[in-house]
Design a protein around this motif. Structure first.
Motif, PDB file in Angstrom:
ATOM      1  N   SER A   1      -0.384  44.183 -57.247  1.00 11.56           N
ATOM      2  CA  SER A   1      -0.854  42.834 -57.576  1.00 11.56           C
ATOM      3  C   SER A   1      -1.038  42.652 -59.078  1.00 11.56           C
ATOM      4  O   SER A   1      -1.209  41.534 -59.559  1.00 11.56           O
ATOM      5  N   GLU A   2      -1.004  43.748 -59.822  1.00  9.93           N
ATOM      6  CA  GLU A   2      -1.151  43.683 -61.283  1.00  9.93           C
ATOM      7  C   GLU A   2       0.169  43.330 -61.983  1.00  9.93           C
ATOM      8  O   GLU A   2       0.180  43.027 -63.179  1.00  9.93           O
ATOM      9  N   ILE A   3       1.260  43.377 -61.259  1.00 14.81           N
ATOM     10  CA  ILE A   3       2.583  43.247 -61.892  1.00 14.81           C
ATOM     11  C   ILE A   3       2.828  41.827 -62.425  1.00 14.81           C
ATOM     12  O   ILE A   3       3.307  41.640 -63.547  1.00 14.81           O
ATOM     13  N   ALA A   4       2.502  40.838 -61.622  1.00  7.40           N
ATOM     14  CA  ALA A   4       2.919  39.458 -61.928  1.00  7.40           C
ATOM     15  C   ALA A   4       2.431  38.981 -63.297  1.00  7.40           C
ATOM     16  O   ALA A   4       3.203  38.353 -64.051  1.00  7.40           O
ATOM     17  N   ALA A   5       1.181  39.271 -63.640  1.00  7.82           N
ATOM     18  CA  ALA A   5       0.639  38.765 -64.908  1.00  7.82           C
ATOM     19  C   ALA A   5       1.366  39.373 -66.102  1.00  7.82           C
ATOM     20  O   ALA A   5       1.637  38.679 -67.106  1.00  7.82           O
ATOM     21  N   VAL A   6       1.701  40.659 -66.015  1.00  6.76           N
ATOM     22  CA  VAL A   6       2.407  41.321 -67.111  1.00  6.76           C
ATOM     23  C   VAL A   6       3.825  40.755 -67.239  1.00  6.76           C
ATOM     24  O   VAL A   6       4.301  40.444 -68.335  1.00  6.76           O
ATOM     25  N   VAL A   7       4.480  40.612 -66.093  1.00 11.23           N
ATOM     26  CA  VAL A   7       5.846  40.073 -66.102  1.00 11.23           C
ATOM     27  C   VAL A   7       5.864  38.668 -66.695  1.00 11.23           C
ATOM     28  O   VAL A   7       6.728  38.331 -67.523  1.00 11.23           O
ATOM     29  N   GLU A   8       4.898  37.865 -66.305  1.00  7.90           N
ATOM     30  CA  GLU A   8       4.838  36.494 -66.816  1.00  7.90           C
ATOM     31  C   GLU A   8       4.650  36.481 -68.337  1.00  7.90           C
ATOM     32  O   GLU A   8       5.268  35.692 -69.046  1.00  7.90           O
TER      33      GLU A   8
END
Lengths: 133, 110
Positions: free
Chosen positions: A10-17
């Motif tokens: 669930s931590e991935i999306a913010a970094v990718v964005e």
């Protein structure tokens, strides 16, 4: 830019964005910002979290991103011992590959980036490189 | 990100809003499997509002396609923009699935 996150997908999306947004601001091609960077970075981070750190929330993943005049470089480091990138990439040569549920992540990283490098030092690192076109 | 489902008899339509990725693929897969267990046989996944799909999302589609075929049904994928088509072509999954530009065309003869 640098992030240190828990091993939780669930931590991935913010970094990718954030990285994709930086690519937009730096003038990378629309498709690179919409597709190549988000998918390749999601694959690298998911590998680090799930395969590298075994989804152990106490283990960390470090992501650093740097954009120079013509190149994006992103490094994803986990606390694992790495994996055989060449073997993972070769899965696509298996006649049954299309029917497999897994085994596309490393292939997609290579297909969507200009260069993918890995090494083990203090943990296992994957470096994604995309040149501005 | 989320999923919207519509059910009409054995027809199930699922819209994917946002991304289909490692973080939500299990929720997506279970949602569709539950409907298949309850009789859905014609399954349409609508990607008109989808940004991108990662390898986990693609894998979930492969798995669902197998399960639906085993039950005598069919899976169709609709609303794929150029970016998403690129992913299916790179991974050769365009040879495994029937891909349609829009939901309306996917429903013809379904």
């Amino acid at each position: 830019m640098e992030w240190i996150i828990a091993s939780d997908v669930s931590e991935i999306a913010a970094v990718v964005e954030a990285v994709a947004g930086a690519c937009v601001a730096a003038g990378f091609a629309d498709k690179a910002c919409r597709l190549n960077v988000p998918v390749a970075l999601t694959e690298a981070m998911a590998n680090a979290i799930v395969r590298g750190n075994g989804s152990d929330a106490s283990r960390r993943v470090r992501v650093s991103a740097c954009i120079t005049d013509d190149t994006l470089r992103v490094e994803v480091t986990d606390e694992g011992n790495g994996f055989d990138l060449a073997a993972a990439r070769a899965l696509c040569e298996d006649p049954e590959w299309v029917e497999r549920e897994d085994g596309r992540g490393v292939f997609l990283m290579h297909a969507l980036m200009d260069k993918v490098e890995t090494w083990c030092d203090a943990g296992h690192t994957v470096r994604l490189v995309l040149r501005r076109t | 990100m989320g999923f919207a489902i519509e059910r009409d008899g054995d027809l199930l339509a699922v819209s994917v809003d946002g991304q289909l990725v490692v973080g939500n693929r299990q929720e997506f897969k279970q949602l569709v499997l539950d409907e298949v267990e309850q009789g859905a046989r014609r399954v349409l996944i609508d990607f008109s509002n989808t940004g991108y799909i990662d390898s986990s999302g693609l894998g979930a589609l492969v798995s669902l396609g197998k399960r639906i075929r085993e039950r005598g049904g069919e899976l169709r994928l609709a609303g794929l923009n150029e970016d998403l088509r690129t992913l299916f072509e790179l991974t050769r999954l365009d040879t495994l699935f029937k891909l349609y530009d829009a939901r309306d065309t996917a429903l013809v003869g379904f």
